[in-house]
Design an enzyme around this catalytic site. Sequence first.
Site, mmCIF file in Angstrom:
data_model
loop_
_atom_site.group_PDB
_atom_site.id
_atom_site.type_symbol
_atom_site.label_atom_id
_atom_site.label_comp_id
_atom_site.label_asym_id
_atom_site.label_seq_id
_atom_site.Cartn_x
_atom_site.Cartn_y
_atom_site.Cartn_z
ATOM 1 N N GLY A 51 -0.891 -1.434 3.482
ATOM 2 C CA GLY A 51 -0.413 -0.407 4.407
ATOM 3 C C GLY A 51 -1.080 -0.526 5.775
ATOM 4 O O GLY A 51 -1.955 -1.375 5.994
ATOM 5 N N TYR A 66 5.353 17.085 1.474
ATOM 6 C CA TYR A 66 4.321 16.044 1.637
ATOM 7 C C TYR A 66 2.932 16.688 1.680
ATOM 8 O O TYR A 66 1.996 16.239 1.013
ATOM 9 C CB TYR A 66 4.609 15.261 2.914
ATOM 10 C CG TYR A 66 3.502 14.360 3.395
ATOM 11 C CD1 TYR A 66 3.261 13.127 2.783
ATOM 12 C CD2 TYR A 66 2.706 14.720 4.488
ATOM 13 C CE1 TYR A 66 2.243 12.291 3.246
ATOM 14 C CE2 TYR A 66 1.708 13.892 4.952
ATOM 15 C CZ TYR A 66 1.474 12.681 4.332
ATOM 16 O OH TYR A 66 0.473 11.855 4.790
HETATM 17 N N1 LIG Z 1 0.703 7.546 9.257
HETATM 18 C C1 LIG Z 1 0.311 8.749 9.629
HETATM 19 O O1 LIG Z 1 0.641 9.234 10.721
HETATM 20 C C2 LIG Z 1 -0.590 9.563 8.729
HETATM 21 C C3 LIG Z 1 -0.889 10.876 9.112
HETATM 22 C C4 LIG Z 1 -1.734 11.628 8.295
HETATM 23 C C5 LIG Z 1 -2.259 11.074 7.154
HETATM 24 N N2 LIG Z 1 -1.937 9.799 6.799
HETATM 25 C C6 LIG Z 1 -2.510 9.269 5.561
HETATM 26 O O2 LIG Z 1 -3.187 8.075 5.893
HETATM 27 C C7 LIG Z 1 -3.178 7.200 4.761
HETATM 28 C C8 LIG Z 1 -2.720 5.815 5.182
HETATM 29 O O3 LIG Z 1 -1.412 5.926 5.709
HETATM 30 P P1 LIG Z 1 -0.638 4.680 6.343
HETATM 31 O O4 LIG Z 1 -0.052 5.140 7.606
HETATM 32 O O5 LIG Z 1 -1.505 3.471 6.296
HETATM 33 O O6 LIG Z 1 0.542 4.539 5.260
HETATM 34 P P2 LIG Z 1 1.406 3.278 4.831
HETATM 35 O O7 LIG Z 1 1.423 2.238 5.896
HETATM 36 O O8 LIG Z 1 2.705 3.853 4.342
HETATM 37 O O9 LIG Z 1 0.579 2.693 3.615
HETATM 38 C C9 LIG Z 1 0.577 3.300 2.357
HETATM 39 C C10 LIG Z 1 0.537 2.203 1.331
HETATM 40 O O10 LIG Z 1 0.500 2.795 0.024
HETATM 41 C C11 LIG Z 1 1.338 2.022 -0.811
HETATM 42 N N3 LIG Z 1 1.746 2.798 -1.986
HETATM 43 C C12 LIG Z 1 2.731 3.709 -2.090
HETATM 44 N N4 LIG Z 1 2.799 4.170 -3.351
HETATM 45 C C13 LIG Z 1 1.818 3.534 -4.055
HETATM 46 C C14 LIG Z 1 1.405 3.577 -5.394
HETATM 47 N N5 LIG Z 1 2.002 4.365 -6.309
HETATM 48 N N6 LIG Z 1 0.354 2.791 -5.775
HETATM 49 C C15 LIG Z 1 -0.248 1.976 -4.885
HETATM 50 N N7 LIG Z 1 0.123 1.877 -3.599
HETATM 51 C C16 LIG Z 1 1.145 2.664 -3.189
HETATM 52 C C17 LIG Z 1 2.500 1.643 0.074
HETATM 53 O O11 LIG Z 1 3.197 0.554 -0.481
HETATM 54 P P3 LIG Z 1 4.783 0.386 -0.180
HETATM 55 O O12 LIG Z 1 4.904 0.271 1.303
HETATM 56 O O13 LIG Z 1 5.127 -0.838 -0.921
HETATM 57 O O14 LIG Z 1 5.416 1.632 -0.705
HETATM 58 C C18 LIG Z 1 1.768 1.291 1.372
HETATM 59 O O15 LIG Z 1 1.357 -0.054 1.388
HETATM 60 C C19 LIG Z 1 -2.309 7.897 3.721
HETATM 61 O O16 LIG Z 1 -3.128 8.609 2.825
HETATM 62 C C20 LIG Z 1 -1.491 8.877 4.530
HETATM 63 O O17 LIG Z 1 -1.066 9.977 3.737
HETATM 64 C C21 LIG Z 1 -1.123 9.038 7.563
#
Ligand SMILES: NC(=O)c1ccc[n+]([C@@H]2O[C@H](COP(=O)([O-])OP(=O)(O)OC[C@H]3O[C@@H](n4cnc5c(N)ncnc54)[C@H](OP(=O)(O)O)[C@@H]3O)[C@@H](O)[C@H]2O)c1
Length: 297
Positions: A12, A126
Amino acid sequence: MTTNWLVTGAAGMLGRDLLAVLDADPEAKVTALRRADLDITDPAAVRAAVEGQHVVVNCAAWTDVDGAESAEPAATAVNGTGVRNLAQACAETGALLLNVSTDYVLPGDAEQPYPEDAPTSPVNAYGRSKLAGEQAVAELLPQTGYTVRTAWLYGEYGANFVATMLKLAAQRDTLDVVDDQHGQPTWSRALAERLAVLGRAALAGRAPAGVYHGTASGRTTWFGLAREAYRLSGLDPERIRPTTSAAFARPAVRPAFSVLAHDRWAEAGLEPLAPWQDMLSEALRRPGFADLVPTSN
Ligand SMILES: NC(=O)c1ccc[n+]([C@@H]2O[C@H](COP(=O)([O-])OP(=O)(O)OC[C@H]3O[C@@H](n4cnc5c(N)ncnc54)[C@H](OP(=O)(O)O)[C@@H]3O)[C@@H](O)[C@H]2O)c1
């Protein structure tokens, strides 16, 4: 001494930045597991993966905020039950858990920055799913569990608002951007560095368990962020025009006020994250962003 780190969700946006940060640490032995390597909803697989680790950083999550509205059980299976699986495995093995969470666990109707102990009250599915994960960490790992809430993330390795704004500069003369949601735009690389620092401090017994706010200092709106991204990229900021959330109806409600306070870092003897403008300026110099800027505007 070597520290064994397990990074879940390693493909991710945040996961990839964290791997780059840990790669520069000669004392870190890193196991990086993508979703295809470890599905965190599988308790037996999680237990096996956590065995022998010192620090587990969970970057895996269901992050489709709008999609969660019509698939809340599936979102909760990852963000709630999946995190519970990790917390349970860490409780059994003694590993520390750093779990990344979100400002969306908060109601978003305040006027002052939310402290780490502010009452939670998510406004969308969410947020409820992520709160279930926070509760599992607090319940199962009261001394060794760390919830790091972030928000408004952008990075080189994933779809995000800043990249979208830069790409659209080649396609549109002007862009209408929401100016009534307040938050702290946070570079995922800067958060990754803080996670590594927190993990080391936790291992050394210097960082109390609990909630930390992993967002940039200061505050702005999406409109303010887009304008600053254009200014720093040599694009005309006047091309960004203010609009309201009402003009952009989406399935999930967004909190209007996502500004978080950062006092807990001081309790661990650590600095909070930098001001959002400083980290944006640094991020935009990286090829992953600089290459998106049209050469003529
Ligand atoms: N992006 C934002 O603006 C934001 C804001 C607030 C908080 N966050 C938090 O920050 C963290 C990182 O977010 P990010 O932006 O890096 O998200 P991301 O790019 O969507 O990465 C999340 C990763 O988790 C994987 N995943 C999903 N379901 C899974 C499962 N059951 N087992 C193992 N892996 C799984 C996804 O794989 P697939 O792609 O193959 O599904 C993806 O590689 C998360 O906790 C998110 O909730 C993000």
